[in-house]
Design a protein around this motif. Structure first.
Motif, PDB file in Angstrom:
ATOM      1  N   ALA A  46       0.832  -1.215   0.000  1.00 20.67           N
ATOM      2  CA  ALA A  46       0.000   0.000   0.000  1.00 20.67           C
ATOM      3  C   ALA A  46       0.861   1.258   0.000  1.00 20.67           C
ATOM      4  CB  ALA A  46      -0.926  -0.007   1.219  1.00 20.67           C
ATOM      5  N   VAL A  47       1.955   1.243   0.759  1.00 19.88           N
ATOM      6  CA  VAL A  47       2.846   2.404   0.830  1.00 19.88           C
ATOM      7  C   VAL A  47       3.537   2.645  -0.511  1.00 19.88           C
ATOM      8  CG1 VAL A  47       4.995   3.263   1.843  1.00 19.88           C
ATOM      9  CG2 VAL A  47       3.213   2.304   3.316  1.00 19.88           C
ATOM     10  N   VAL A  48       3.937   1.566  -1.185  1.00 24.08           N
ATOM     11  CA  VAL A  48       4.587   1.718  -2.493  1.00 24.08           C
ATOM     12  C   VAL A  48       3.619   2.345  -3.490  1.00 24.08           C
ATOM     13  CG1 VAL A  48       5.534   0.476  -4.468  1.00 24.08           C
ATOM     14  CG2 VAL A  48       6.268  -0.128  -2.152  1.00 24.08           C
ATOM     15  N   ALA A  49       2.373   1.836  -3.536  1.00 25.64           N
ATOM     16  CA  ALA A  49       1.374   2.410  -4.440  1.00 25.64           C
ATOM     17  C   ALA A  49       1.134   3.879  -4.098  1.00 25.64           C
ATOM     18  CB  ALA A  49       0.075   1.621  -4.348  1.00 25.64           C
ATOM     19  N   PHE A  50       1.043   4.170  -2.815  1.00 29.91           N
ATOM     20  CA  PHE A  50       0.848   5.539  -2.326  1.00 29.91           C
ATOM     21  C   PHE A  50       2.002   6.439  -2.766  1.00 29.91           C
ATOM     22  CE2 PHE A  50       1.810   8.441   1.322  1.00 29.91           C
ATOM     23  CZ  PHE A  50       0.713   9.290   1.198  1.00 29.91           C
ATOM     24  N   ALA A  51       3.232   5.954  -2.596  1.00 25.39           N
ATOM     25  CA  ALA A  51       4.409   6.752  -2.923  1.00 25.39           C
ATOM     26  C   ALA A  51       4.519   7.000  -4.428  1.00 25.39           C
ATOM     27  CB  ALA A  51       5.675   6.056  -2.408  1.00 25.39           C
ATOM     28  N   VAL A  52       4.249   5.977  -5.223  1.00 29.26           N
ATOM     29  CA  VAL A  52       4.323   6.140  -6.681  1.00 29.26           C
ATOM     30  C   VAL A  52       3.302   7.167  -7.150  1.00 29.26           C
ATOM     31  CG1 VAL A  52       4.019   4.987  -8.911  1.00 29.26           C
ATOM     32  CG2 VAL A  52       5.257   3.831  -7.081  1.00 29.26           C
ATOM     33  N   ARG A  53       2.101   7.105  -6.589  1.00 28.77           N
ATOM     34  CA  ARG A  53       1.073   8.080  -6.958  1.00 28.77           C
ATOM     35  C   ARG A  53       1.486   9.501  -6.567  1.00 28.77           C
ATOM     36  NH1 ARG A  53      -2.389  10.533 -10.166  1.00 28.77           N
ATOM     37  NH2 ARG A  53      -4.152  11.491  -9.083  1.00 28.77           N
TER      38      ARG A  53
END
Length: 232
Positions: free
Chosen positions: A188-195
């Motif tokens: 979830a954090v990776v998706a959040f960071a990429v966005r």
């Protein structure tokens, strides 16, 4: 599997947070389109619940959670009322809304992938449905508002890609039997960071090679601010 990753209370709280911020984005678009209060409520509900409804219908989780938990239905209405009365103030904190929207994207792609796998889908199909859970409400929102969905527009910062990345990480963790609260949070954090990085640096997907387009980029955030100012 979801129950093994998070307690029911934590899972429910995360769902409601994601639903609320997605509903805010839908309600703001309705205001920009000059919809009435009913239209604002409809767009808030569709944006917040559309992806989850699509997922649940595909995997046969019926009746969908949106119809069995009153909180899921009421939360978008709260967001719609908030935007109806305070949309100029909400518009001013659009950056904050974008941050929470990115967080909702990360949470929903993880939850969607995990739930799809729970219901017997393969890893690829689960990841695909996880991505659809995260972005499906936004697609329905744009269609109802008579706009080309942001998901497929070249002049919009990456949105589906962060969801795909998060869902793929979950699928890989399932494949190698390493899915747990820590790795789920990491996805979830990776998706959040990429966005967030896509928003900060305006990352966009490439278009057809050597294509010469005369399309003009439109800054929707500027348009929205102008519409809000006009409404005031």
């Amino acid at each position: 599997m979801l129950q093994q990753l998070f307690t029911p209370t934590v899972q429910h709280t995360l769902d409601l947070i994601g639903i609320f911020v997605f509903a805010i984005s839908g309600a703001l678009l309705a205001v920009r389109k000059n919809f009435d209060i009913f239209g604002i409520a409809v767009l808030a509900e569709v944006t917040a619940l559309g992806g989850g409804l699509f997922r649940d219908l595909i995997i046969g989780a019926v009746p969908p959670a949106a119809f069995t938990d009153l909180g899921y239905f009421v939360t978008p209405l709260v967001a719609a009322v908030l935007v109806f009365f305070l949309h100029p103030q909400v518009q001013r904190i659009q950056t904050g809304v974008n941050v929470f929207d990115a967080a909702g994207l990360g949470l929903f792609c993880v939850a969607g992938t995990t739930k799809a796998y729970e219901y017997g889908l393969g890893l690829t199909a689960s990841a695909t449905l996880g991505m659809a859970t995260a972005v499906g409400g936004g697609v329905l929102r744009d269609i109802i508002a008579n706009e080309v969905p942001s998901l497929v527009r070249w002049d919009r910062d990456l949105y589906a890609v962060p969801a795909i990345v998060g869902a793929a990480i979950v699928a890989l963790c399932i494949r190698f039997q390493t899915l747990n609260p820590t790795t789920s949070a990491l996805a979830a954090v990776v998706a959040f960071a990429v966005r967030l990085l896509a928003l900060r640096y305006h990352w966009r997907a490439p278009r057809a090679w050597n294509r010469r387009s005369t399309a003009v980029e439109v800054d929707e955030s500027t348009q929205g601010a102008g519409q809000v100012a006009a409404d005031r």
